[in-house]
Design a protein around this motif. Structure first.
Motif, PDB file in Angstrom:
ATOM      1  N   SER A  44       0.829  -1.212   0.000  1.00 25.92           N
ATOM      2  CA  SER A  44       0.000   0.000   0.000  1.00 25.92           C
ATOM      3  C   SER A  44       0.860   1.258   0.000  1.00 25.92           C
ATOM      4  O   SER A  44       0.516   2.252  -0.649  1.00 25.92           O
ATOM      5  CB  SER A  44      -0.945   0.001   1.207  1.00 25.92           C
ATOM      6  OG  SER A  44      -0.230   0.044   2.429  1.00 25.92           O
ATOM      7  N   ILE A  47       2.092   1.720  -3.503  1.00 28.92           N
ATOM      8  CA  ILE A  47       1.016   2.267  -4.327  1.00 28.92           C
ATOM      9  C   ILE A  47       0.862   3.760  -4.074  1.00 28.92           C
ATOM     10  O   ILE A  47       0.678   4.562  -5.011  1.00 28.92           O
ATOM     11  CB  ILE A  47      -0.310   1.533  -4.051  1.00 28.92           C
ATOM     12  CG1 ILE A  47      -0.236   0.080  -4.551  1.00 28.92           C
ATOM     13  CG2 ILE A  47      -1.474   2.258  -4.710  1.00 28.92           C
ATOM     14  CD1 ILE A  47      -0.074  -0.051  -6.055  1.00 28.92           C
ATOM     15  N   ILE A 114      -1.899  -0.081 -13.075  1.00 24.44           N
ATOM     16  CA  ILE A 114      -1.508  -0.675 -11.791  1.00 24.44           C
ATOM     17  C   ILE A 114      -2.553  -0.359 -10.728  1.00 24.44           C
ATOM     18  O   ILE A 114      -2.922  -1.224  -9.916  1.00 24.44           O
ATOM     19  CB  ILE A 114      -0.123  -0.146 -11.356  1.00 24.44           C
ATOM     20  CG1 ILE A 114       0.946  -0.550 -12.377  1.00 24.44           C
ATOM     21  CG2 ILE A 114       0.244  -0.659  -9.956  1.00 24.44           C
ATOM     22  CD1 ILE A 114       2.316   0.029 -12.096  1.00 24.44           C
ATOM     23  N   PHE A 115      -3.062   0.871 -10.743  1.00 27.60           N
ATOM     24  CA  PHE A 115      -4.064   1.263  -9.758  1.00 27.60           C
ATOM     25  C   PHE A 115      -5.368   0.487  -9.952  1.00 27.60           C
ATOM     26  O   PHE A 115      -6.029   0.118  -8.970  1.00 27.60           O
ATOM     27  CB  PHE A 115      -4.329   2.769  -9.851  1.00 27.60           C
ATOM     28  CG  PHE A 115      -3.097   3.617  -9.636  1.00 27.60           C
ATOM     29  CD1 PHE A 115      -2.052   3.173  -8.849  1.00 27.60           C
ATOM     30  CD2 PHE A 115      -2.985   4.867 -10.241  1.00 27.60           C
ATOM     31  CE1 PHE A 115      -0.919   3.951  -8.645  1.00 27.60           C
ATOM     32  CE2 PHE A 115      -1.861   5.653 -10.045  1.00 27.60           C
ATOM     33  CZ  PHE A 115      -0.826   5.195  -9.259  1.00 27.60           C
ATOM     34  N   TYR A 118      -4.912  -2.833  -8.504  1.00 24.88           N
ATOM     35  CA  TYR A 118      -4.864  -2.801  -7.042  1.00 24.88           C
ATOM     36  C   TYR A 118      -6.240  -2.597  -6.407  1.00 24.88           C
ATOM     37  O   TYR A 118      -6.569  -3.254  -5.407  1.00 24.88           O
ATOM     38  CB  TYR A 118      -3.921  -1.690  -6.580  1.00 24.88           C
ATOM     39  CG  TYR A 118      -3.737  -1.608  -5.085  1.00 24.88           C
ATOM     40  CD1 TYR A 118      -2.920  -2.513  -4.409  1.00 24.88           C
ATOM     41  CD2 TYR A 118      -4.383  -0.613  -4.339  1.00 24.88           C
ATOM     42  CE1 TYR A 118      -2.747  -2.435  -3.033  1.00 24.88           C
ATOM     43  CE2 TYR A 118      -4.221  -0.531  -2.967  1.00 24.88           C
ATOM     44  CZ  TYR A 118      -3.401  -1.443  -2.323  1.00 24.88           C
ATOM     45  OH  TYR A 118      -3.234  -1.363  -0.954  1.00 24.88           O
ATOM     46  N   SER A 119      -7.041  -1.694  -7.002  1.00 23.84           N
ATOM     47  CA  SER A 119      -8.284  -1.320  -6.311  1.00 23.84           C
ATOM     48  C   SER A 119      -9.556  -1.502  -7.123  1.00 23.84           C
ATOM     49  O   SER A 119     -10.652  -1.315  -6.593  1.00 23.84           O
ATOM     50  CB  SER A 119      -8.198   0.141  -5.852  1.00 23.84           C
ATOM     51  OG  SER A 119      -8.052   1.002  -6.954  1.00 23.84           O
ATOM     52  N   VAL A 168      -8.024   4.824  -4.800  1.00 26.68           N
ATOM     53  CA  VAL A 168      -7.000   3.820  -5.095  1.00 26.68           C
ATOM     54  C   VAL A 168      -6.620   3.056  -3.840  1.00 26.68           C
ATOM     55  O   VAL A 168      -6.493   1.823  -3.850  1.00 26.68           O
ATOM     56  CB  VAL A 168      -5.754   4.481  -5.723  1.00 26.68           C
ATOM     57  CG1 VAL A 168      -4.628   3.451  -5.862  1.00 26.68           C
ATOM     58  CG2 VAL A 168      -6.085   5.077  -7.086  1.00 26.68           C
TER      59      VAL A 168
END
Length: 309
Positions: A44, A47, A114-115, A118-119, A168
Motif C-alpha cells: 500500500s 502504491i 496498476i491502480f 490494485y483497487s 485507489v
C-alpha cells in the motif's frame, strides 16, 4: 515583462517542478484520510508513492503542454519571453516539448493500470478525468482560452485528486472526508492559477488568450486572487468548529504569516513589476506550507495525540 529577470530557458523551466505542490498536497490529503482505514503495508505504501509520482506526472504534463499550446496559439511571443522562452527563442523545438508532455501522460496511464489492478475499475473514472484535464489545458479542447482554467484546477486538482488517491488506496469510489478536508486547499491551489493569470494579465489580453481573469478588470481579478488564496483559512476554521476536521488541522494556521506577505505584495503588484511577478511564487509558498501543515496536523491529531493524552 519589464524589470523582471528572464528565466533560464530549458527543460527545468518547461517542467516547472516548483509547481508540484498542486499535485503533492492533494495526494497527501487523500492518503492521510485513506490510511486511517486502509492497511499500511509495503504494497500500500508503494502504491501511495506511485500515486504521488502519477500526480506529479500529470502536473508536469499540464506544464509542458501549456508551453507548447501557448506557443502554438501565439500567446507566448518574443516580446514576453521572460515567462516561457524555450520555444519562442528556439532553445527547444515544439515537437520535443509536445512529445515530452505526451510521454508524461503515457507513463501516468501505465500507472493507472496498476491502480486498477490494485483497487478495481472504479479508479478509471478519476484517471480518465485527470488525463483529459492535464492533456487538453491548451491543446485540443484548449479550455484555458475559454476561461475554464481555474474551474478545472478547482475540480481536477482540488477535489478529484484527493478523492482519486482515497479511491485507489481504499477501493471506495467516493467519501466526503477527503473532499471536505481538501476543500481549503482546493481554493488555494486555484489561487495559484489566478495569480498566474493576473501576472500575465496584459500580455494575455494583448494575445487574446481569454483566461478567466483576462475577462475581468484587473481590479476584480486581484479581488478573485485574494479571495481564492485567503478564504482557505475561514473554511478550515468552520470545518474544525463543525467537527468535520480534527482540531489538529489548525496547525495550518501557522501559514498565516505567508498569507500576510502575499496580501502585502498584492497591494504593490499593480504598479511594481517585481511584485506582480511574485503573485505566483508567494501563492506557491503559501500553498506548500498550508497544505503540508494541514496534513501533519490531521495525522498527529488522529494517530499521535490520542496516545499522548
Amino acid at each position: 515583462m519589464a524589470d523582471v529577470k528572464p528565466v533560464k530557458a530549458g527543460w527545468w523551466n518547461v517542467f516547472r517542478p516548483w509547481t508540484l505542490h498542486g499535485a503533492v498536497v492533494p495526494v497527501l490529503i487523500g492518503g492521510a484520510v485513506a490510511f486511517q482505514t486502509a492497511e499500511v503495508n509495503p504494497l500500500s505504501v508503494t502504491i501511495f508513492i506511485l500515486i504521488l509520482i502519477g500526480g506529479c506526472l500529470l502536473q508536469s504534463a499540464a506544464n509542458i503542454l501549456n508551453t507548447y499550446g501557448d506557443f502554438k496559439s501565439g500567446v507566448d511571443t518574443v516580446e514576453n519571453e521572460t515567462r516561457s522562452p524555450e520555444l519562442v527563442t528556439g532553445v527547444l523545438t515544439p515537437k520535443k516539448v509536445l512529445y515530452a508532455g505526451l510521454a508524461c501522460l503515457g507513463v501516468t496511464a501505465i500507472l493507472g493500470l496498476i491502480f486498477i489492478w490494485y483497487s478495481g475499475w472504479g479508479v478509471l473514472l478519476y484517471g480518465v478525468l485527470g488525463l483529459i484535464g492535464a492533456g487538453t489545458y491548451t491543446v485540443g479542447l484548449s479550455y484555458k482560452y475559454h476561461g475554464l482554467g481555474q474551474i478545472s484546477v478547482f475540480i481536477m486538482m482540488g477535489l478529484l485528486m484527493p478523492l482519486g488517491t482515497y479511491c485507489v488506496l481504499t477501493g471506495e469510489l467516493f467519501s466526503w472526508e477527503p473532499l471536505l478536508l481538501g476543500l481549503p486547499n482546493t481554493f488555494m491551489i486555484t489561487g495559484v492559477l489566478a495569480g498566474n493569470e493576473l501576472r500575465d494579465y496584459y500580455e494575455d489580453k494583448k494575445a487574446g488568450a481569454g483566461t478567466l481573469i483576462g475577462r475581468m478588470s484587473y481590479e476584480n481579478g486581484m479581488k478573485l486572487y485574494l479571495f481564492e488564496a485567503l478564504v482557505s483559512f475561514p473554511i478550515l476554521i468552520v470545518l474544525v468548529i463543525t467537527g468535520v476536521a480534527p482540531y489538529g488541522c489548525l496547525l495550518a494556521l501557522l501559514s498565516l504569516y505567508d498569507a500576510y506577505i502575499l496580501y502585502k505584495n498584492s497591494k504593490q503588484a499593480p504598479n511594481d513589476p517585481h511584485a506582480s511577478f511574485m503573485l505566483v511564487p508567494l501563492c506557491f509558498k503559501l500553498n506548500w506550507h498550508f497544505g503540508v501543515l494541514l496534513v501533519i496536523g490531521y495525522v498527529l491529531h488522529l494517530n499521535v495525540i490520542p496516545m499522548v493524552i
